[in-house]
Design a protein around this motif. Sequence first.
Motif, mmCIF file in Angstrom:
data_model
loop_
_atom_site.group_PDB
_atom_site.id
_atom_site.type_symbol
_atom_site.label_atom_id
_atom_site.label_comp_id
_atom_site.label_asym_id
_atom_site.label_seq_id
_atom_site.Cartn_x
_atom_site.Cartn_y
_atom_site.Cartn_z
ATOM 1 N N VAL A 146 0.836 -1.203 0.000
ATOM 2 C CA VAL A 146 0.000 0.000 0.000
ATOM 3 C C VAL A 146 0.868 1.249 0.000
ATOM 4 N N ILE A 147 1.872 1.280 0.856
ATOM 5 C CA ILE A 147 2.715 2.465 0.981
ATOM 6 C C ILE A 147 3.432 2.763 -0.331
ATOM 7 N N VAL A 148 4.024 1.734 -0.944
ATOM 8 C CA VAL A 148 4.847 1.960 -2.138
ATOM 9 C C VAL A 148 4.017 1.872 -3.417
ATOM 10 N N TRP A 173 -1.081 12.044 -0.847
ATOM 11 C CA TRP A 173 -2.156 11.653 -1.756
ATOM 12 C C TRP A 173 -3.381 12.548 -1.576
ATOM 13 N N LEU A 174 -3.843 12.694 -0.347
ATOM 14 C CA LEU A 174 -5.071 13.454 -0.104
ATOM 15 C C LEU A 174 -4.886 14.940 -0.382
ATOM 16 N N THR A 175 -3.718 15.472 -0.112
ATOM 17 C CA THR A 175 -3.438 16.865 -0.469
ATOM 18 C C THR A 175 -3.483 17.020 -1.989
ATOM 19 N N ILE A 217 -7.562 3.892 -6.621
ATOM 20 C CA ILE A 217 -6.660 3.941 -5.469
ATOM 21 C C ILE A 217 -7.465 3.831 -4.179
ATOM 22 N N HIS A 218 -8.593 4.491 -4.103
ATOM 23 C CA HIS A 218 -9.406 4.402 -2.896
ATOM 24 C C HIS A 218 -9.962 2.994 -2.699
ATOM 25 N N ARG A 219 -10.346 2.328 -3.779
ATOM 26 C CA ARG A 219 -10.777 0.919 -3.657
ATOM 27 C C ARG A 219 -9.631 0.054 -3.160
#
Length: 186
Positions: free
Chosen positions: A88-90, A131-133, A165-167
Amino acid sequence: MDAKEFNWPQALREQWEWHWTNLIRPRIEGLTDEEYFWSPVPNSWSVRPRGTSNAQIQAGAGDLTIDYGFPAPDPAPFTTIAWRLGHVIVGVLAMRNAAHFGAPETDYDSWEYAGDAATALHQLESQLDVWLTGVSGLSEAQLREPVGDKEPYPDAPLAELVLHIHRELIHHMSEVCLIRDLYAHS
């Protein structure tokens, strides 16, 4: 709400933020190193000290590597929380942050994987923040633009990538929560 006033970047950001704040973050609070590396079955893929893996591919820049195979074995090996968080992180966040939001270039081979749960959660939160920014800063016009050749489907609009990405985040982080449940009950 008037459809013309609807804020798509905000709605896309809030989609993940709601899951993170209400479902995921409370469930991973207090993740221990034992849970992080725990393997309920033999031969699980994980994050390991360099040179100790039997996986076909061992990626990573630091003292630890993440297990992989290409093509992936069938059936795919079970993966530990350490592996899932590394993915997930990478693969889900950091590489997309680099491709779309100006973060430093990275990949599975150049990443320094976390050797403990606290560091992994810090890496996760840092990449989520980028990501969210980035998602919040997108305009509706940008969400309609093709993602380009840094993605497997270059003609797809950026909005589709954000949803994907959110899924992925919801899917994999739910798996992390399930593994914690298994750990607690074994």
